[in-house]
Design a protein around this motif. Sequence first.
Motif, PDB file in Angstrom:
ATOM      1  N   UNK A 167       0.695  -1.124  -0.214  1.00 39.25           N
ATOM      2  CA  UNK A 167      -0.232   0.043   0.094  1.00 39.25           C
ATOM      3  C   UNK A 167       0.949   0.834   0.128  1.00 39.25           C
ATOM      4  N   UNK A 168       1.756   1.430   0.769  1.00 29.57           N
ATOM      5  CA  UNK A 168       3.141   2.147   0.421  1.00 29.57           C
ATOM      6  C   UNK A 168       3.459   2.642  -0.406  1.00 29.57           C
ATOM      7  N   UNK A 169       3.760   1.675  -1.135  1.00 29.11           N
ATOM      8  CA  UNK A 169       4.620   1.374  -2.704  1.00 29.11           C
ATOM      9  C   UNK A 169       3.676   2.141  -3.390  1.00 29.11           C
ATOM     10  N   UNK A 170       2.574   1.962  -3.887  1.00 32.09           N
ATOM     11  CA  UNK A 170       1.325   2.384  -4.560  1.00 32.09           C
ATOM     12  C   UNK A 170       1.242   3.461  -4.326  1.00 32.09           C
ATOM     13  N   UNK A 171       1.076   3.857  -3.455  1.00 35.83           N
ATOM     14  CA  UNK A 171       0.175   5.631  -2.943  1.00 35.83           C
ATOM     15  C   UNK A 171       1.831   6.398  -3.444  1.00 35.83           C
ATOM     16  N   UNK A 362       1.157   5.716   7.206  1.00 31.03           N
ATOM     17  CA  UNK A 362       2.229   6.047   6.196  1.00 31.03           C
ATOM     18  C   UNK A 362       1.187   4.588   5.608  1.00 31.03           C
ATOM     19  N   UNK A 363       0.664   3.878   5.647  1.00 33.99           N
ATOM     20  CA  UNK A 363       0.362   2.478   4.969  1.00 33.99           C
ATOM     21  C   UNK A 363      -1.194   3.340   4.346  1.00 33.99           C
ATOM     22  N   UNK A 468      10.741   7.489   9.139  1.00 32.44           N
ATOM     23  CA  UNK A 468       9.759   6.328   8.242  1.00 32.44           C
ATOM     24  C   UNK A 468       9.224   7.179   7.004  1.00 32.44           C
ATOM     25  N   UNK A 469       9.791   5.942   6.015  1.00 32.70           N
ATOM     26  CA  UNK A 469       9.377   6.267   4.567  1.00 32.70           C
ATOM     27  C   UNK A 469      10.490   6.313   3.949  1.00 32.70           C
TER      28      UNK A 469
END
Length: 630
Positions: A167-171, A362-363, A468-469
């Motif tokens: 989900x984070x990568x997609x965002x 973040x997610x 974070x991130x």
Amino acid sequence: MTTSRASDLNLLMVHADDHAPVLADGLAESTACGQSIPTQSDEASHFWDEGGDPNDIEVQRWGVIAPQGPEGDRLLALIKPLMAHRQAQQQGEPIKVYRAPPQMTQDEAMRWKKREFDTGADLNIEVPRYQLILGDLDQVPLALQQVQASDGYVGRLAFDKEEDYAAYVDKVLRWERSAAGRDKPDSLFFTVHDGTAATAVGHRALVAPGVEVVRRRQRSGQYPAKDIVEFGDPVTPSPDELLARAEGQEASVLFTLSHGEGAPRGGWSSPEEQRRRQGAMSFGREGRICGDDLRSRPFMPGGVWFMLACYGAGTPNSSAYKHWLAALAAAGQFRGKPEAVLAGLPGPRDRPFTSALAQAVLANPNGPLGFMSHIDLAWTYSFQELDSGATNRPARYMAITRSILKRDRVGVAMRELLRFFDQTNVELTSLYDQEARQRSAGEPVQVDAARQGHLWMLRQDLAAYVLLGDPAVRLPDGGSAGGPTSPAATAAPITVTTAAAAEPASPAATPAPITVTTAPVAEPASPAPAPAAIVAAPGPAAVAAASSDSFAIPAPAASAARPAVPVADTPRDAAVDASQVVLEEAVAQCILADLAVTSAAARVGLSRDALTQLVARYREIGRRALVGGE
């Protein structure tokens, strides 16, 4: 409202049950005296070209630090679309992957850096300054993140759920293709006025003067925010006020000051409850904002959040202040019990962890791209230095927000704060060195215990701020191509291959190499695809390919990736297929956007020389058309 002396040390933490401050009155400034730092013989060195653009990934490089063994393989597979994007769109060179053991002291982390990361065998042109750590604090230790951040741009992705990585990568990829960013983002400052001494000092010494500074700089054109908004009900703090404002605040930066929740007076009922609640944002009697509140509702979409509070980013396995608090209690200088302040630390059999609040936001597909906060106890010391007489230093935090607003990558912005740690460390070390030289020379030792104590406290406080991130994210640029909901190509399959090897017996053991390869030109779909299976035990040739891991996109065959496009004049009414459009866009990017030729060539599957020839031909034909030619 509770008041506090200007020289008090105030702690930004409350008990989770009644939200009463763990230290209601603060500590006298004299309690910081007499501390020392561990001797560190292996100081980190700067080995990048400081003359290069810090935001240029092609120059600075981007890499990954993952856990050893199958766990690291699993996490690498979960972020493969992001790795492919960073290589093909921005770096144009293989992504380096490093493996780290789960436990290290700071001294061991520095030795790992010199042995595995910066060996000194070459000019280190390919060594990545942007470093994304994968895994929680028990998988890649906090000490390594702190050491790497001494001169690099370092962030961490740590989620309890596998789907949160996707989900984070997609965002990130959606926003980096997005044209939804504003010309000028907003800058928000929120204080929880809960009547405690720590938040009162924080607002008086940091937020209020900081907002005054940035508003003055905005008027002179030196603070690129559209609007500067300071808010937070001064009488009745409310989570709803922050949630409502952040819900519609797209692609902006948020700075919050509050207490973080520590352990309740009776202790946490279980490690699971502690990981779920510790570090939540406290609003006193009015409640809290925890991870469950931010998992799905919009909150600073596409933006960056800096949260100043205890345990906001997570909880380490041990506090840097543990021995100091015990010594204060033994000397009668601490009115409470050290175990009450340190009750939030994990038990002997429990693991350190990043906060559920940070993980959730973040997610969240409609959450921020980056989150900055504190691991360990957060004091007011980092903005209220006492070594020179209670001097307020709000500008060091305002510099972070300014850097983010001018669309520096968040790793670069984080250095605005961490560079003060470097300065403090040098100053503190010089005082200890001066003391040692006086002793060795038989001279009278003149110790400025108060100054040493203040600098020690400042050093510890600054060292615990983490990002974070992905450190390479930035606020979306309104001029970037694509849209947040524009269709994306289906990601090509990526295979991870790793050598079958036993886990190293000690942190000093060299991890087995891994090679990650991907098929050409793969922009991930939305949502991100499920990770591919991990294939183990390649042949010896694959294992011996490199001393560190690499991530490479092989050049496609001329007929496999896309049909050949003839470089010739085309009639105006001729049909243009999709491959020609893609190729034309790559050429136009080189002309109009000054895109690095290497990155553009990698995106369309051509060599650098081939694309350069197309650019020249494109210009030649265009110029002839302008003067009435073909």
